[in-house]
Scaffold this motif. Structure first.
Motif, PDB file in Angstrom:
ATOM      1  N   LYS A 293     -12.636  10.424  21.309  1.00  0.00           N
ATOM      2  CA  LYS A 293     -12.541  10.236  22.758  1.00  0.00           C
ATOM      3  C   LYS A 293     -11.391   9.277  23.091  1.00  0.00           C
ATOM      4  O   LYS A 293     -10.546   9.572  23.934  1.00  0.00           O
ATOM      5  CB  LYS A 293     -13.854   9.694  23.300  1.00  0.00           C
ATOM      6  N   MET A 294     -11.344   8.136  22.404  1.00  0.00           N
ATOM      7  CA  MET A 294     -10.287   7.158  22.647  1.00  0.00           C
ATOM      8  C   MET A 294      -8.933   7.681  22.172  1.00  0.00           C
ATOM      9  O   MET A 294      -7.920   7.479  22.830  1.00  0.00           O
ATOM     10  CB  MET A 294     -10.602   5.832  21.958  1.00  0.00           C
ATOM     11  N   GLY A 295      -8.920   8.365  21.053  1.00  0.00           N
ATOM     12  CA  GLY A 295      -7.670   8.915  20.535  1.00  0.00           C
ATOM     13  C   GLY A 295      -7.023   9.881  21.503  1.00  0.00           C
ATOM     14  O   GLY A 295      -5.809   9.863  21.713  1.00  0.00           O
ATOM     15  N   GLN A 296      -7.826  10.719  22.107  1.00  0.00           N
ATOM     16  CA  GLN A 296      -7.292  11.689  23.064  1.00  0.00           C
ATOM     17  C   GLN A 296      -6.930  11.022  24.380  1.00  0.00           C
ATOM     18  O   GLN A 296      -5.908  11.342  24.982  1.00  0.00           O
ATOM     19  CB  GLN A 296      -8.287  12.829  23.240  1.00  0.00           C
ATOM     20  N   LYS A 297      -7.747  10.068  24.813  1.00  0.00           N
ATOM     21  CA  LYS A 297      -7.464   9.356  26.059  1.00  0.00           C
ATOM     22  C   LYS A 297      -6.138   8.600  25.974  1.00  0.00           C
ATOM     23  O   LYS A 297      -5.362   8.581  26.921  1.00  0.00           O
ATOM     24  CB  LYS A 297      -8.600   8.378  26.361  1.00  0.00           C
ATOM     25  N   GLU A 298      -5.888   7.989  24.831  1.00  0.00           N
ATOM     26  CA  GLU A 298      -4.685   7.183  24.638  1.00  0.00           C
ATOM     27  C   GLU A 298      -3.520   7.960  24.024  1.00  0.00           C
ATOM     28  O   GLU A 298      -2.484   7.372  23.734  1.00  0.00           O
ATOM     29  CB  GLU A 298      -5.011   5.968  23.750  1.00  0.00           C
ATOM     30  N   SER A 299      -3.691   9.255  23.794  1.00  0.00           N
ATOM     31  CA  SER A 299      -2.644  10.089  23.167  1.00  0.00           C
ATOM     32  C   SER A 299      -2.154   9.480  21.852  1.00  0.00           C
ATOM     33  O   SER A 299      -0.955   9.360  21.602  1.00  0.00           O
ATOM     34  CB  SER A 299      -1.472  10.296  24.116  1.00  0.00           C
ATOM     35  N   ILE A 300      -3.115   9.108  21.018  1.00  0.00           N
ATOM     36  CA  ILE A 300      -2.788   8.506  19.725  1.00  0.00           C
ATOM     37  C   ILE A 300      -2.281   9.587  18.784  1.00  0.00           C
ATOM     38  O   ILE A 300      -2.825  10.684  18.719  1.00  0.00           O
ATOM     39  CB  ILE A 300      -4.022   7.785  19.142  1.00  0.00           C
ATOM     40  N   VAL A 301      -1.239   9.261  18.075  1.00  0.00           N
ATOM     41  CA  VAL A 301      -0.595  10.214  17.165  1.00  0.00           C
ATOM     42  C   VAL A 301      -1.519  10.552  15.988  1.00  0.00           C
ATOM     43  O   VAL A 301      -2.318   9.728  15.551  1.00  0.00           O
ATOM     44  CB  VAL A 301       0.753   9.659  16.661  1.00  0.00           C
ATOM     45  N   ASP A 302      -1.386  11.756  15.489  1.00  0.00           N
ATOM     46  CA  ASP A 302      -2.097  12.231  14.303  1.00  0.00           C
ATOM     47  C   ASP A 302      -1.414  11.636  13.073  1.00  0.00           C
ATOM     48  O   ASP A 302      -0.296  12.019  12.734  1.00  0.00           O
ATOM     49  CB  ASP A 302      -2.062  13.766  14.292  1.00  0.00           C
ATOM     50  N   LEU A 303      -2.088  10.698  12.418  1.00  0.00           N
ATOM     51  CA  LEU A 303      -1.509  10.011  11.257  1.00  0.00           C
ATOM     52  C   LEU A 303      -1.403  10.899  10.026  1.00  0.00           C
ATOM     53  O   LEU A 303      -0.744  10.527   9.060  1.00  0.00           O
ATOM     54  CB  LEU A 303      -2.338   8.767  10.911  1.00  0.00           C
ATOM     55  N   SER A 304      -2.028  12.066  10.067  1.00  0.00           N
ATOM     56  CA  SER A 304      -1.969  12.960   8.905  1.00  0.00           C
ATOM     57  C   SER A 304      -0.765  13.900   8.956  1.00  0.00           C
ATOM     58  O   SER A 304      -0.494  14.593   7.977  1.00  0.00           O
ATOM     59  CB  SER A 304      -3.262  13.775   8.799  1.00  0.00           C
ATOM     60  N   GLN A 305      -0.055  13.928  10.066  1.00  0.00           N
ATOM     61  CA  GLN A 305       1.100  14.828  10.190  1.00  0.00           C
ATOM     62  C   GLN A 305       2.185  14.439   9.192  1.00  0.00           C
ATOM     63  O   GLN A 305       2.612  13.286   9.153  1.00  0.00           O
ATOM     64  CB  GLN A 305       1.701  14.755  11.591  1.00  0.00           C
ATOM     65  N   PRO A 306       2.656  15.392   8.408  1.00  0.00           N
ATOM     66  CA  PRO A 306       3.721  15.079   7.453  1.00  0.00           C
ATOM     67  C   PRO A 306       4.965  14.475   8.115  1.00  0.00           C
ATOM     68  O   PRO A 306       5.573  13.560   7.566  1.00  0.00           O
ATOM     69  CB  PRO A 306       4.036  16.423   6.801  1.00  0.00           C
ATOM     70  N   ALA A 307       5.314  14.938   9.299  1.00  0.00           N
ATOM     71  CA  ALA A 307       6.500  14.406   9.989  1.00  0.00           C
ATOM     72  C   ALA A 307       6.305  12.927  10.336  1.00  0.00           C
ATOM     73  O   ALA A 307       7.226  12.110  10.178  1.00  0.00           O
ATOM     74  CB  ALA A 307       6.787  15.213  11.252  1.00  0.00           C
ATOM     75  N   TRP A 308       5.096  12.570  10.800  1.00  0.00           N
ATOM     76  CA  TRP A 308       4.823  11.166  11.120  1.00  0.00           C
ATOM     77  C   TRP A 308       4.833  10.337   9.847  1.00  0.00           C
ATOM     78  O   TRP A 308       5.424   9.250   9.812  1.00  0.00           O
ATOM     79  CB  TRP A 308       3.472  11.016  11.830  1.00  0.00           C
ATOM     80  N   GLN A 309       4.196  10.848   8.806  1.00  0.00           N
ATOM     81  CA  GLN A 309       4.141  10.136   7.530  1.00  0.00           C
ATOM     82  C   GLN A 309       5.544   9.857   6.995  1.00  0.00           C
ATOM     83  O   GLN A 309       5.813   8.780   6.472  1.00  0.00           O
ATOM     84  CB  GLN A 309       3.344  10.948   6.501  1.00  0.00           C
ATOM     85  N   GLN A 310       6.434  10.821   7.148  1.00  0.00           N
ATOM     86  CA  GLN A 310       7.800  10.661   6.652  1.00  0.00           C
ATOM     87  C   GLN A 310       8.608   9.711   7.535  1.00  0.00           C
ATOM     88  O   GLN A 310       9.432   8.954   7.037  1.00  0.00           O
ATOM     89  CB  GLN A 310       8.493  12.024   6.577  1.00  0.00           C
ATOM     90  N   ALA A 311       8.371   9.738   8.831  1.00  0.00           N
ATOM     91  CA  ALA A 311       9.153   8.931   9.770  1.00  0.00           C
ATOM     92  C   ALA A 311       8.799   7.449   9.729  1.00  0.00           C
ATOM     93  O   ALA A 311       9.646   6.605  10.030  1.00  0.00           O
ATOM     94  CB  ALA A 311       8.984   9.469  11.190  1.00  0.00           C
ATOM     95  N   GLU A 312       7.562   7.136   9.376  1.00  0.00           N
ATOM     96  CA  GLU A 312       7.106   5.745   9.397  1.00  0.00           C
ATOM     97  C   GLU A 312       7.139   5.135   8.001  1.00  0.00           C
ATOM     98  O   GLU A 312       6.568   5.690   7.067  1.00  0.00           O
ATOM     99  CB  GLU A 312       5.675   5.666   9.942  1.00  0.00           C
ATOM    100  N   SER A 313       7.795   3.996   7.886  1.00  0.00           N
ATOM    101  CA  SER A 313       7.825   3.304   6.595  1.00  0.00           C
ATOM    102  C   SER A 313       6.545   2.484   6.424  1.00  0.00           C
ATOM    103  O   SER A 313       5.843   2.192   7.403  1.00  0.00           O
ATOM    104  CB  SER A 313       9.036   2.370   6.522  1.00  0.00           C
ATOM    105  N   ASP A 314       6.270   2.096   5.197  1.00  0.00           N
ATOM    106  CA  ASP A 314       5.108   1.243   4.940  1.00  0.00           C
ATOM    107  C   ASP A 314       5.232  -0.055   5.736  1.00  0.00           C
ATOM    108  O   ASP A 314       4.251  -0.544   6.292  1.00  0.00           O
ATOM    109  CB  ASP A 314       4.974   0.937   3.452  1.00  0.00           C
ATOM    110  N   ALA A 315       6.436  -0.610   5.794  1.00  0.00           N
ATOM    111  CA  ALA A 315       6.659  -1.859   6.527  1.00  0.00           C
ATOM    112  C   ALA A 315       6.361  -1.682   8.018  1.00  0.00           C
ATOM    113  O   ALA A 315       5.777  -2.576   8.647  1.00  0.00           O
ATOM    114  CB  ALA A 315       8.084  -2.345   6.322  1.00  0.00           C
TER     115      ALA A 315
END
Length: 106
Positions: free
Chosen positions: A43-65
């Motif tokens: 409910k909160m994820g959809q309300k806040e338009s939180i990104v899907d952390l499992s998406q390969p594109a997101w995983q690649q774009a975000e560094s561990d830091a």
């Protein structure tokens, strides 16, 4: 041979306990918004338009830091994502970064 077996057992238990600990932290601190699988189909994820952390594109774009910084300091993109640096240890934050990496493609 017995010493080697005992060492393997201790390491297995420690690794398992660590995995349980980070899963417990995820459930307590992250799951309500990001969901069990990181897809933010809550409910909160959809309300806040939180990104899907499992998406390969997101995983690649975000560094561990970068992930570590958002967990520690909160998100500059979404003020609902609070800082956890005063509620989690640096080790717990690092463990969450590793946990988030396991969500890729789930």
């Amino acid at each position: 041979m017995m010493k080697r077996f005992a060492l393997v057992m201790v390491l297995s238990l420690a690794t398992s306990a660590h995995a349980d600990d980070v899963a417990d932290v995820w459930k307590a601190k992250c799951k309500s918004c990001h969901g069990e699988d990181g897809k933010a189909k809550t409910k909160m994820g959809q309300k806040e338009s939180i990104v899907d952390l499992s998406q390969p594109a997101w995983q690649q774009a975000e560094s561990d830091a970068e992930i570590r910084q958002v967990i520690a300091d909160g998100s500059p993109k979404n003020t609902r994502m609070k800082a956890f640096k005063d509620r989690l240890t640096p080790q717990q934050i690092d463990a969450l970064v590793g946990y988030i990496r396991t969500l890729k493609g789930k």
